[in-house]
Design a protein around this motif. Structure first.
Motif, PDB file in Angstrom:
ATOM      1  N   ALA A  42       8.811  17.125  15.017  1.00 35.22           N
ATOM      2  CA  ALA A  42       8.378  17.254  13.658  1.00 35.22           C
ATOM      3  C   ALA A  42       9.959  17.792  12.950  1.00 35.22           C
ATOM      4  O   ALA A  42      10.618  18.834  14.445  1.00 35.22           O
ATOM      5  CB  ALA A  42       7.589  18.447  13.624  1.00 35.22           C
ATOM      6  N   VAL A  43      10.861  17.070  12.408  1.00 32.84           N
ATOM      7  CA  VAL A  43      12.392  17.795  12.072  1.00 32.84           C
ATOM      8  C   VAL A  43      11.695  18.651  11.233  1.00 32.84           C
ATOM      9  O   VAL A  43      11.652  18.493   9.527  1.00 32.84           O
ATOM     10  CB  VAL A  43      13.156  16.389  12.079  1.00 32.84           C
ATOM     11  CG1 VAL A  43      14.474  16.979  11.881  1.00 32.84           C
ATOM     12  CG2 VAL A  43      12.847  15.797  13.872  1.00 32.84           C
ATOM     13  N   MET A  44      12.801  19.894  11.418  1.00 33.36           N
ATOM     14  CA  MET A  44      12.283  20.800   9.888  1.00 33.36           C
ATOM     15  C   MET A  44      13.508  20.761   9.304  1.00 33.36           C
ATOM     16  O   MET A  44      14.613  20.490   9.473  1.00 33.36           O
ATOM     17  CB  MET A  44      12.159  22.488  10.543  1.00 33.36           C
ATOM     18  CG  MET A  44      10.962  22.919  11.524  1.00 33.36           C
ATOM     19  SD  MET A  44       9.567  22.099  10.663  1.00 33.36           S
ATOM     20  CE  MET A  44       9.440  23.624   9.161  1.00 33.36           C
ATOM     21  N   ALA A  64      18.170  17.261   7.855  1.00 33.36           N
ATOM     22  CA  ALA A  64      16.750  16.818   8.139  1.00 33.36           C
ATOM     23  C   ALA A  64      16.333  15.156   7.873  1.00 33.36           C
ATOM     24  O   ALA A  64      16.097  14.764   9.166  1.00 33.36           O
ATOM     25  CB  ALA A  64      15.621  17.372   7.768  1.00 33.36           C
ATOM     26  N   ASP A  65      16.696  14.798   7.110  1.00 38.27           N
ATOM     27  CA  ASP A  65      16.636  13.132   6.595  1.00 38.27           C
ATOM     28  C   ASP A  65      16.860  12.646   7.824  1.00 38.27           C
ATOM     29  O   ASP A  65      16.380  11.258   8.303  1.00 38.27           O
ATOM     30  CB  ASP A  65      17.234  12.632   5.780  1.00 38.27           C
ATOM     31  CG  ASP A  65      15.227  13.279   4.817  1.00 38.27           C
ATOM     32  OD1 ASP A  65      14.095  13.996   4.730  1.00 38.27           O
ATOM     33  OD2 ASP A  65      15.808  13.744   3.013  1.00 38.27           O
ATOM     34  N   LEU A 116       7.760  18.606  20.029  1.00 36.57           N
ATOM     35  CA  LEU A 116       8.773  18.956  19.941  1.00 36.57           C
ATOM     36  C   LEU A 116       9.202  19.767  18.824  1.00 36.57           C
ATOM     37  O   LEU A 116       8.116  18.578  17.534  1.00 36.57           O
ATOM     38  CB  LEU A 116      10.069  18.380  20.178  1.00 36.57           C
ATOM     39  CG  LEU A 116       9.840  17.939  22.088  1.00 36.57           C
ATOM     40  CD1 LEU A 116      11.543  17.084  22.365  1.00 36.57           C
ATOM     41  CD2 LEU A 116      10.459  19.282  23.005  1.00 36.57           C
ATOM     42  N   ILE A 117       9.323  20.722  18.003  1.00 41.09           N
ATOM     43  CA  ILE A 117      10.051  20.857  16.878  1.00 41.09           C
ATOM     44  C   ILE A 117      11.333  21.006  16.631  1.00 41.09           C
ATOM     45  O   ILE A 117      12.024  22.092  17.616  1.00 41.09           O
ATOM     46  CB  ILE A 117       9.231  22.355  16.458  1.00 41.09           C
ATOM     47  CG1 ILE A 117       7.955  22.221  15.960  1.00 41.09           C
ATOM     48  CG2 ILE A 117      10.127  22.467  15.213  1.00 41.09           C
ATOM     49  CD1 ILE A 117       7.024  20.969  15.355  1.00 41.09           C
ATOM     50  N   LEU A 118      11.725  20.097  15.671  1.00 38.81           N
ATOM     51  CA  LEU A 118      13.169  20.499  15.352  1.00 38.81           C
ATOM     52  C   LEU A 118      14.233  21.346  14.607  1.00 38.81           C
ATOM     53  O   LEU A 118      13.632  20.573  13.689  1.00 38.81           O
ATOM     54  CB  LEU A 118      14.226  19.289  15.502  1.00 38.81           C
ATOM     55  CG  LEU A 118      15.645  18.849  15.915  1.00 38.81           C
ATOM     56  CD1 LEU A 118      15.738  17.456  16.817  1.00 38.81           C
ATOM     57  CD2 LEU A 118      16.473  18.547  14.476  1.00 38.81           C
ATOM     58  N   THR A 119      14.317  22.267  14.971  1.00 44.97           N
ATOM     59  CA  THR A 119      15.063  23.176  13.748  1.00 44.97           C
ATOM     60  C   THR A 119      16.342  23.515  13.831  1.00 44.97           C
ATOM     61  O   THR A 119      17.407  23.283  15.171  1.00 44.97           O
ATOM     62  CB  THR A 119      14.180  25.073  13.818  1.00 44.97           C
ATOM     63  OG1 THR A 119      15.621  25.191  15.406  1.00 44.97           O
ATOM     64  CG2 THR A 119      13.227  23.917  14.325  1.00 44.97           C
ATOM     65  N   GLY A 120      17.361  24.226  12.758  1.00 40.38           N
ATOM     66  CA  GLY A 120      18.331  24.282  12.764  1.00 40.38           C
ATOM     67  C   GLY A 120      19.294  24.581  11.868  1.00 40.38           C
ATOM     68  O   GLY A 120      18.650  24.765  11.200  1.00 40.38           O
ATOM     69  N   SER A 121      21.056  25.147  11.700  1.00 42.77           N
ATOM     70  CA  SER A 121      21.500  24.860  10.510  1.00 42.77           C
ATOM     71  C   SER A 121      22.551  24.496  10.226  1.00 42.77           C
ATOM     72  O   SER A 121      23.112  23.884  11.777  1.00 42.77           O
ATOM     73  CB  SER A 121      21.759  26.864  10.762  1.00 42.77           C
ATOM     74  OG  SER A 121      22.703  26.915  11.749  1.00 42.77           O
ATOM     75  N   ILE A 122      23.327  24.219   9.686  1.00 46.09           N
ATOM     76  CA  ILE A 122      24.801  23.837   9.310  1.00 46.09           C
ATOM     77  C   ILE A 122      25.869  25.172   8.630  1.00 46.09           C
ATOM     78  O   ILE A 122      25.633  25.979   8.184  1.00 46.09           O
ATOM     79  CB  ILE A 122      24.635  22.801   8.363  1.00 46.09           C
ATOM     80  CG1 ILE A 122      23.303  21.805   7.833  1.00 46.09           C
ATOM     81  CG2 ILE A 122      25.940  22.340   7.561  1.00 46.09           C
ATOM     82  CD1 ILE A 122      23.482  21.620   6.861  1.00 46.09           C
TER      83      ILE A 122
END
Length: 306
Positions: A42-44, A64-65, A116-122
């Motif tokens: 799942a991509v947050m 995310a897209d 898995l959960i994919l999270t992040g920041s720009i």
């Protein structure tokens, strides 16, 4: 001799078929199953932590897209639909998507049935545009620079399995209508084109560890009470599909309090064991239970008693 060969071969095929069926059956233990298919992710939405907040949250949605697209194209990952993620986030009151702590991410992963959960920041994003043209049309080129921080969280343990960065500097070109303001007017296509090389950098690193991620268990959301009968019996959302058996018992767990931060985002829940139920009848995807201790009501979670 001929008769022995004739009877031996069907017997061998029978045992081979039995072994194949046995091996391919999902293993249910502790509310988890082993996955031997594509890695479920799942991509947050990404947080926009750039200094000037270029395009605000829209930039995080575009990131995310693009991650979803690139992970899907590797043919090694199964991605959860955005609408399903948003629905769970709203239902569980996790706050704004993408801004989850590790514990919340793991809980979301269980509800979505992903590994898995994919999270992040720009952390950096800019577009420097130079243009010239005739009348209302202009030929231009732009340089886009972006930096990303990305984490992969194990939905079973809340452990960070991967933490990496992606960086890119790409030249964009094309014909556009004069007066388009990159800073004010969001364009998803341009955003994804600008972010694409940085995201590809991270995706390559993730794919390099795909075998390890594929071995992770797929968490299953806790069993729940979904209704009750006029005779006081309890209906639960587990049946033959989870190998439930008559006589199996569950502890009934109820949320009695919530812990929230100053912004109102849910951090944790406090639960108490309020009863015990026992399975009296097993159906395909549900079971009928009897309350043997305490109480139980619709919405309560269930934990199998070994």
């Amino acid at each position: 001799m001929i008769a022995k060969i004739f009877w031996f071969r069907p017997n061998l095929l029978m045992w081979t078929g039995f072994l194949l069926v046995f091996v391919c059956l999902p293993v249910v233990a502790g509310e988890t199953v082993q996955s031997d298919e594509k890695i479920r992710v799942a991509v947050m939405n990404f947080e926009n932590n750039t200094t000037q907040r270029f395009w605000e949250d829209n930039l995080g949605y575009a990131a995310a897209d693009e991650f979803v697209t690139q992970l899907f194209e590797t043919q090694q990952f199964s991605l959860v639909e955005r609408a399903q993620i948003d629905s769970i986030l709203a239902e569980q009151d996790f706050g704004q998507s993408g801004r989850l702590n590790q514990s919340q991410a793991a809980e979301l992963g269980k509800l979505l049935g992903v590994q898995l959960i994919l999270t992040g920041s720009i952390t950096k994003f800019s577009i420097d545009t130079k243009s010239g043209g005739i009348r209302s049309f202009g030929v231009e080129y732009s340089e886009a620079e972006s930096n990303l921080d990305v984490r992969l969280i194990d939905a079973n343990t809340a452990e960070i399995l991967f933490a990496g960065t992606g960086e890119s500097k790409v030249r964009l070109g094309g014909i556009r209508i004069k007066g388009f303001n990159f800073r004010q007017d969001f364009d998803r296509g341009i955003a994804q084109e600008a972010l694409r090389p940085a995201i590809q950098d991270v995706v390559n690193k993730i794919v390099a560890n795909a075998d390890a991620y594929a071995a992770l268990e797929v968490p299953i959301s806790p069993a729940k009470i979904v209704g009750s009968g006029q005779d006081g019996s309890i209906y639960i959302d587990r049946g033959e599909n989870f190998s439930v058996t008559i006589g199996q018992r569950y502890q009934v767990k109820r949320v009695v309090d919530e812990i929230r931060d100053a912004s109102g985002n849910l951090l944790d829940t406090i639960t108490d064991i309020v009863g015990v139920v026992e399975v009296s009848r097993v159906l395909g995807q549900s079971s009928i239970c009897t309350v043997i201790e305490g109480e139980a009501t619709e919405g309560d979670a269930l934990e199998p008693i070994p």
